[in-house]
Design a protein around this motif. Structure first.
Motif, PDB file in Angstrom:
ATOM      1  N   PHE A  67      55.468  76.141  87.994  1.00  0.00           N
ATOM      2  CA  PHE A  67      55.170  76.335  86.226  1.00  0.00           C
ATOM      3  C   PHE A  67      55.162  75.010  85.986  1.00  0.00           C
ATOM      4  CE2 PHE A  67      57.996  76.127  82.603  1.00  0.00           C
ATOM      5  CZ  PHE A  67      56.941  77.051  81.771  1.00  0.00           C
ATOM      6  N   ALA A  68      55.993  74.034  86.313  1.00  0.00           N
ATOM      7  CA  ALA A  68      56.147  72.472  85.957  1.00  0.00           C
ATOM      8  C   ALA A  68      54.548  71.933  86.208  1.00  0.00           C
ATOM      9  CB  ALA A  68      57.001  71.726  86.767  1.00  0.00           C
ATOM     10  N   LEU A  69      53.856  72.327  87.472  1.00  0.00           N
ATOM     11  CA  LEU A  69      52.599  71.802  87.701  1.00  0.00           C
ATOM     12  C   LEU A  69      51.539  72.513  86.760  1.00  0.00           C
ATOM     13  CD1 LEU A  69      50.591  70.533  89.601  1.00  0.00           C
ATOM     14  CD2 LEU A  69      50.578  72.613  90.944  1.00  0.00           C
ATOM     15  N   GLY A  70      51.945  73.847  86.334  1.00  0.00           N
ATOM     16  CA  GLY A  70      50.863  74.345  85.227  1.00  0.00           C
ATOM     17  C   GLY A  70      50.985  73.533  84.010  1.00  0.00           C
ATOM     18  N   LEU A  71      52.156  73.156  83.609  1.00  0.00           N
ATOM     19  CA  LEU A  71      52.498  72.550  82.444  1.00  0.00           C
ATOM     20  C   LEU A  71      51.522  71.074  82.249  1.00  0.00           C
ATOM     21  CD1 LEU A  71      56.269  72.965  81.675  1.00  0.00           C
ATOM     22  CD2 LEU A  71      54.432  73.729  80.451  1.00  0.00           C
ATOM     23  N   GLU A  72      51.680  70.624  83.404  1.00  0.00           N
ATOM     24  CA  GLU A  72      50.749  69.431  83.468  1.00  0.00           C
ATOM     25  C   GLU A  72      49.450  69.502  84.047  1.00  0.00           C
ATOM     26  OE1 GLU A  72      53.652  65.856  85.405  1.00  0.00           O
ATOM     27  OE2 GLU A  72      53.706  67.720  86.476  1.00  0.00           O
ATOM     28  N   PHE A  73      48.854  70.706  84.129  1.00  0.00           N
ATOM     29  CA  PHE A  73      47.667  71.025  84.574  1.00  0.00           C
ATOM     30  C   PHE A  73      46.484  70.864  83.507  1.00  0.00           C
ATOM     31  CE2 PHE A  73      44.415  74.040  85.653  1.00  0.00           C
ATOM     32  CZ  PHE A  73      43.944  73.848  86.898  1.00  0.00           C
ATOM     33  N   SER A  74      45.535  70.324  83.915  1.00  0.00           N
ATOM     34  CA  SER A  74      44.270  70.137  82.971  1.00  0.00           C
ATOM     35  C   SER A  74      43.076  70.578  83.763  1.00  0.00           C
ATOM     36  CB  SER A  74      44.157  68.568  82.818  1.00  0.00           C
ATOM     37  OG  SER A  74      43.154  68.372  81.875  1.00  0.00           O
ATOM     38  N   LEU A  75      42.312  71.703  83.117  1.00  0.00           N
ATOM     39  CA  LEU A  75      41.265  72.122  83.816  1.00  0.00           C
ATOM     40  C   LEU A  75      40.283  70.953  83.801  1.00  0.00           C
ATOM     41  CD1 LEU A  75      40.933  75.542  81.931  1.00  0.00           C
ATOM     42  CD2 LEU A  75      41.416  75.023  84.382  1.00  0.00           C
ATOM     43  N   LYS A  76      40.294  69.925  82.927  1.00  0.00           N
ATOM     44  CA  LYS A  76      39.198  68.814  82.866  1.00  0.00           C
ATOM     45  C   LYS A  76      39.348  67.996  84.213  1.00  0.00           C
ATOM     46  CE  LYS A  76      38.591  68.602  77.802  1.00  0.00           C
ATOM     47  NZ  LYS A  76      38.986  67.467  76.677  1.00  0.00           N
ATOM     48  N   GLU A  77      40.676  67.903  84.583  1.00  0.00           N
ATOM     49  CA  GLU A  77      41.137  66.957  85.713  1.00  0.00           C
ATOM     50  C   GLU A  77      40.556  67.691  86.946  1.00  0.00           C
ATOM     51  OE1 GLU A  77      45.200  65.936  85.688  1.00  0.00           O
ATOM     52  OE2 GLU A  77      45.119  64.617  84.081  1.00  0.00           O
ATOM     53  N   LEU A  78      40.509  69.066  86.865  1.00  0.00           N
ATOM     54  CA  LEU A  78      40.103  69.932  88.196  1.00  0.00           C
ATOM     55  C   LEU A  78      38.712  70.004  88.158  1.00  0.00           C
ATOM     56  CD1 LEU A  78      43.063  72.320  89.213  1.00  0.00           C
ATOM     57  CD2 LEU A  78      42.220  70.059  90.238  1.00  0.00           C
ATOM     58  N   GLN A  79      37.942  69.770  87.087  1.00  0.00           N
ATOM     59  CA  GLN A  79      36.403  70.002  87.033  1.00  0.00           C
ATOM     60  C   GLN A  79      35.583  69.172  88.245  1.00  0.00           C
ATOM     61  OE1 GLN A  79      35.648  72.602  85.427  1.00  0.00           O
ATOM     62  NE2 GLN A  79      33.810  71.428  84.469  1.00  0.00           N
ATOM     63  N   PRO A  80      36.157  68.120  88.638  1.00  0.00           N
ATOM     64  CA  PRO A  80      35.519  67.501  89.778  1.00  0.00           C
ATOM     65  C   PRO A  80      35.769  68.249  91.190  1.00  0.00           C
ATOM     66  CG  PRO A  80      36.705  65.799  88.367  1.00  0.00           C
ATOM     67  CD  PRO A  80      37.146  67.132  88.055  1.00  0.00           C
TER      68      PRO A  80
END
Length: 566
Positions: A67-80
């Motif tokens: 859950f905490a990871l999801g709060l920091e999660f950014s789809l833009k960061e995982l695009q690469p």
């Protein structure tokens, strides 16, 4: 007292294990796991009476971490990393299952048990990897994004594995059940995306309106665990639901406060998880079968490390990423326990295989922080034996480089320093691997070398042996460590100033041989403090004395403690 007494024993044991780990300068999770071994049902001393209840509570720890990871999660960061996550991870799971199947055949098992073992080792530990990355200060780096992307897809793969493996002797039924599960997963994701993104932020707004931090914490926790439970009812992972809830709330205005409030709760339940992992380990089984356990741990670790490293390379991730992925994701994961319990309950696997996979999982989890920490040094050593492409250098002075400053990293910080040094007429050279930044440096007429600063040939081209100073601007601590390691090999006397992302990284960089460390957020706070004190009519000398004292408390005290321990 029942479960209350069990929790008391676990927390006290976890505290003792954590203190020992801290004293030995090891990750806390190692102390927690060893504490679990000591209070588990297989050892003498204080013992937890109901390990199953603790395991259930430990699931909350996994859910809150995601859950905490999801709060920091950014789809833009995982695009690469979307390609390696969505395509590479299924390939990794299949290949890892092949490694496990081969190990089973070597041990003389039948094909069914061998395939089960392959499925059990194919999953890595999200909890251990995240904690390891956090303790090493590597969160936010490209290698961490690759690993997190693959771990997320692995967690999703638990569901089809739980369905398919028990149904291998009934293929038709298994496929129909898998189809139903897929439909449920699609329905859940649609509901949470469509309904959750509209309903959950409004619910949080409503709770915030009451201006009660206590209610806010309860609401955030209820959302995380509630959606996790709904996910469980849909036949998916409880922890995955909490992760999705975190992603939904990450777009709200209160995501940072939610993350701040949930971290202490996450860490407490995370303690329960790691202690429960240690409780699963049967030391007597390991002692009696030490040779088999040793070989299986070695084969699993090397096999998975090669798979992750090779896949990262094939998906065009270079430099340190393949090494970091291979040396961090090689362990069996917490969902291996869940899958193993399914195997036992369906009579798919026997008690010996169950004990072996638990032993292998716990031991590989224990090894993870140690092996992962070797990444920078191993990367630097291996790079010396790899054929390198010719270096591109631009604007180097005709008289050569001597008594100059080497700047490793041509980002915003590096380019700004280059502007200052150029205006002062001081000799310097930039080292940069990003071609776009190299072009920016060329346009500004800066001397620049296109190459990886952690490679010996690049540092030689920058004449590190005659440099007066090395400045490392990269925020990624594993990259910094690699550069420091190689620079110290080439020129042990060169002073090194490095950037640290987070206070935790300062100690690690001092240990690596850095002379001075700069923590950007801390320096920004000192700048704002200076302006605030000036506004309060404090004299310049008093302000400077306070600023110097603050810097000494953060930097010099860490360095002094390190020198005392050497």
């Amino acid at each position: 007292m029942g479960i209350a007494a069990d929790i008391t024993v676990i927390v006290v044991a976890g505290l003792i294990g954590g203190l020992i780990a801290q004293r030995l300068k090891q990750p806390l999770l190692l102390g927690y796991i060893l504490a679990g071994v000591m209070v588990g049902p297989f050892t003498i001393g204080p013992t937890v009476s109901d390990a199953h209840e603790i395991e259930l509570l430990a699931e909350i720890g996994v859910a809150l971490l995601l859950f905490a990871l999801g709060l920091e999660f950014s789809l833009k960061e995982l695009q690469p990393v979307r390609k390696i996550a969505l395509i590479g991870t299924p390939i990794q799971i299949v290949l890892s299952m092949g490694v496990g199947y081969g190990i089973g055949q070597l041990l003389g098992w039948d094909w069914f048990a061998s395939l089960w073992f392959g499925g059990l080792i194919s999953l890595s530990s999200t909890m251990v990897v995240l904690k390891t990355l956090m303790s090493q200060g590597r969160m936010g780096t490209l290698s961490s994004r690759v690993m997190i992307g693959m771990l997320i897809v692995q967690d999703l793969a638990v569901v089809p594995l739980m369905i398919i493996l028990p149904e291998l002797n009934k293929p038709g039924a298994g496929l129909s059940v898998l189809g139903v599960a897929a439909v449920k997963a699609i329905i859940f994701l649609i509901l949470i995306v469509v309904v959750g993104t509209k309903l959950l932020p409004r619910l949080v707004d409503y709770v915030v309106g009451w201006n009660s931090r206590e209610l806010f914490l309860i609401a955030i926790t209820a959302i995380a665990l509630g959606i996790g439970y709904v996910t469980y009812l849909f036949g998916l992972s409880f922890a995955f639901g909490a992760f999705v809830a975190g992603i939904v709330l990450s777009e709200s205005d209160y995501s940072h406060q939610a993350l701040s409030d949930i971290i202490p709760l996450r860490d407490l339940f995370g303690l329960l998880f790691f202690v429960s992992v240690g409780m699963l380990l049967d030391p007597y089984f390991v002692i009696e079968n030490w040779l088999m356990v040793l070989w299986v741990v070695l084969l699993v670790s090397v096999g998975k490390a090669l798979i992750f490293g090779t896949l990262s390379h094939l998906f065009k991730y270079g430099n340190i990423v393949p090494y970091a992925a291979g040396l961090t994701l090689f362990q069996a994961g917490e969902f291996s326990f869940v899958l193993a319990q399914v195997g036992v309950s369906t009579d798919s696997i026997g008690e010996e295989l169950y004990a072996l996979i638990l032993s292998v999982a716990v031991i590989t989890m224990l090894l993870t922080p140690f092996v992962s920490g070797l990444t920078p040094r191993l990367y630097a050593r291996l790079k010396r034996h790899v054929k390198r492409e010719p270096l591109q250098s631009v604007n180097l002075p005709e008289s050569g480089l001597r008594d100059h400053i080497v700047i490793a990293g041509g980002g915003r910080v590096g380019l700004h320093m280059a502007h200052v040094l150029q205006s002062l007429g001081l000799g310097f050279v930039l080292l940069e691997l990003d071609f776009r930044r190299v072009e920016q440096a060329k346009t500004a007429l800066f001397p620049v070398i296109f190459g990886d600063a952690s490679q010996e040939v690049v540092l030689d081209a920058a004449h590190i042996t005659t440099a007066r100073l090395l400045l490392i601007t990269t925020p990624a601590i594993e990259t910094t460590r690699s550069i420091v390691f190689q620079a110290r090999r080439t020129n042990p006397d060169v002073p090194i100033v490095a950037r640290a992302e987070g206070v935790e990284a300062i100690q690690a960089l001092f240990e690596a041989g850095v002379y001075k460390v700069v923590q950007p957020e801390f320096e920004a706070s000192l700048g704002m403090t200076r302006q605030a004190l000036r506004h309060c009519a404090m004299s310049s000398s008093e302000i400077q004395e306070l600023i110097d004292s603050s810097r000494h408390d953060l930097y010099a005290s860490e360095h002094d403690e390190l020198r005392k321990s050497i």
